[in-house]
Design a protein around this motif. Structure first.
Motif, PDB file in Angstrom:
ATOM      1  N   LYS A  94     -39.124 -24.138 -14.847  1.00 38.24           N
ATOM      2  CA  LYS A  94     -38.224 -22.998 -15.078  1.00 38.24           C
ATOM      3  C   LYS A  94     -36.853 -23.481 -15.534  1.00 38.24           C
ATOM      4  O   LYS A  94     -36.262 -22.918 -16.445  1.00 38.24           O
ATOM      5  N   GLU A  95     -36.361 -24.513 -14.860  1.00 39.21           N
ATOM      6  CA  GLU A  95     -35.006 -24.975 -15.136  1.00 39.21           C
ATOM      7  C   GLU A  95     -34.892 -25.768 -16.429  1.00 39.21           C
ATOM      8  O   GLU A  95     -33.913 -25.645 -17.151  1.00 39.21           O
ATOM      9  N   PHE A  96     -35.889 -26.591 -16.734  1.00 38.07           N
ATOM     10  CA  PHE A  96     -35.773 -27.504 -17.870  1.00 38.07           C
ATOM     11  C   PHE A  96     -36.711 -27.185 -19.033  1.00 38.07           C
ATOM     12  O   PHE A  96     -36.499 -27.667 -20.135  1.00 38.07           O
ATOM     13  N   GLY A  97     -37.754 -26.422 -18.789  1.00 35.58           N
ATOM     14  CA  GLY A  97     -38.768 -26.180 -19.808  1.00 35.58           C
ATOM     15  C   GLY A  97     -38.522 -24.944 -20.645  1.00 35.58           C
ATOM     16  O   GLY A  97     -37.476 -24.299 -20.551  1.00 35.58           O
ATOM     17  N   GLY A  98     -39.517 -24.619 -21.449  1.00 34.50           N
ATOM     18  CA  GLY A  98     -39.460 -23.443 -22.301  1.00 34.50           C
ATOM     19  C   GLY A  98     -39.581 -22.163 -21.495  1.00 34.50           C
ATOM     20  O   GLY A  98     -39.844 -22.171 -20.289  1.00 34.50           O
ATOM     21  N   THR A  99     -39.444 -21.056 -22.178  1.00 36.33           N
ATOM     22  CA  THR A  99     -39.418 -19.743 -21.541  1.00 36.33           C
ATOM     23  C   THR A  99     -40.568 -19.508 -20.573  1.00 36.33           C
ATOM     24  O   THR A  99     -40.368 -19.109 -19.446  1.00 36.33           O
ATOM     25  N   ASP A 100     -41.792 -19.725 -21.005  1.00 39.96           N
ATOM     26  CA  ASP A 100     -42.942 -19.485 -20.139  1.00 39.96           C
ATOM     27  C   ASP A 100     -43.655 -20.772 -19.739  1.00 39.96           C
ATOM     28  O   ASP A 100     -44.789 -20.738 -19.263  1.00 39.96           O
ATOM     29  N   GLY A 101     -42.978 -21.899 -19.897  1.00 38.24           N
ATOM     30  CA  GLY A 101     -43.585 -23.183 -19.553  1.00 38.24           C
ATOM     31  C   GLY A 101     -43.999 -23.273 -18.096  1.00 38.24           C
ATOM     32  O   GLY A 101     -45.000 -23.900 -17.760  1.00 38.24           O
ATOM     33  N   HIS A 102     -43.239 -22.613 -17.226  1.00 42.07           N
ATOM     34  CA  HIS A 102     -43.569 -22.656 -15.794  1.00 42.07           C
ATOM     35  C   HIS A 102     -44.919 -21.998 -15.503  1.00 42.07           C
ATOM     36  O   HIS A 102     -45.630 -22.419 -14.602  1.00 42.07           O
ATOM     37  N   LYS A 103     -45.274 -21.002 -16.290  1.00 38.48           N
ATOM     38  CA  LYS A 103     -46.566 -20.337 -16.096  1.00 38.48           C
ATOM     39  C   LYS A 103     -47.709 -21.282 -16.465  1.00 38.48           C
ATOM     40  O   LYS A 103     -48.744 -21.311 -15.803  1.00 38.48           O
TER      41      LYS A 103
END
Length: 188
Positions: free
Chosen positions: A140-149
């Motif tokens: 969430k903090e360092f990745g792309g918009t939906d990378g955390h998903k």
């Protein structure tokens, strides 16, 4: 004197102190030493994935970054050196769960998944749900918009394989099999 504005008239309304930024990421002050170690390891692994730099050069550079003294350096060492040393084996575990080629995965999400797999395999003192939550927070903090998903889906798919006993016990205790990580700070 009644015409003068009082200080309370010119201040914005007080915001609640939740330990979270407006993006949902945790504020630096509310992060544990291990969370900070994961952040520095993520930055170091990114240098390795993008720049092809060797672990020793990355390590020397990272240890001089502002705030490193607040990180758990032993955990950072384990994540950095362990992830690089086991990269091929970890990629072999991750790849079957991807919907695209590894080369198409963002280096941030790739490094976060390495951290998650490494912790699942080697940091048994960290509960699997905490590993998952910490990796989601990093993405969430360092990745792309939906990378955390994406990170959540891959690591949630690996958890039953890499932490079978713990996941099964969690499921049996009513914790459910799906790990949608809590949004608050992790308990490590």
């Amino acid at each position: 004197m009644s015409d003068m504005n009082t200080p309370s008239d010119s201040r914005p309304p007080k915001q609640p102190r939740t330990g979270l930024k407006t993006t949902g990421a945790r504020k630096a002050a509310s992060k544990s030493n291990r969370s900070r170690a994961r952040e520095f390891a993520l930055q170091a692994l990114y240098q390795h994935l993008v720049g092809g730099n060797d672990a020793e050069s990355i390590d020397a550079f990272t240890r001089n970054l502002a705030g490193f003294h607040k990180a758990d350096s032993v955990h950072y060492d384990a994540l950095l050196h362990g992830s690089i040393a086991n990269a091929a084996a970890m990629d072999a575990l991750i790849t079957p769960l991807l919907d695209r080629k590894m080369a198409e995965i963002s280096p941030i999400e790739h490094a976060v998944m390495w951290i998650g797999v490494y912790e699942f395999q080697h940091c048994l003192d960290v509960p699997w749900r905490v590993v998952l939550n910490e990796c989601i927070e990093l993405a969430k903090e360092f990745g792309g918009t939906d990378g955390h998903k994406y990170v959540n889906a891959v690591l949630n798919g690996l958890a039953p394989k890499l932490r079978a006993v713990e996941v099964a016990a969690d499921k049996a205790a009513g914790g459910g099999g799906s790990a949608v990580a809590p949004s608050g700070p992790a308990a490590d």
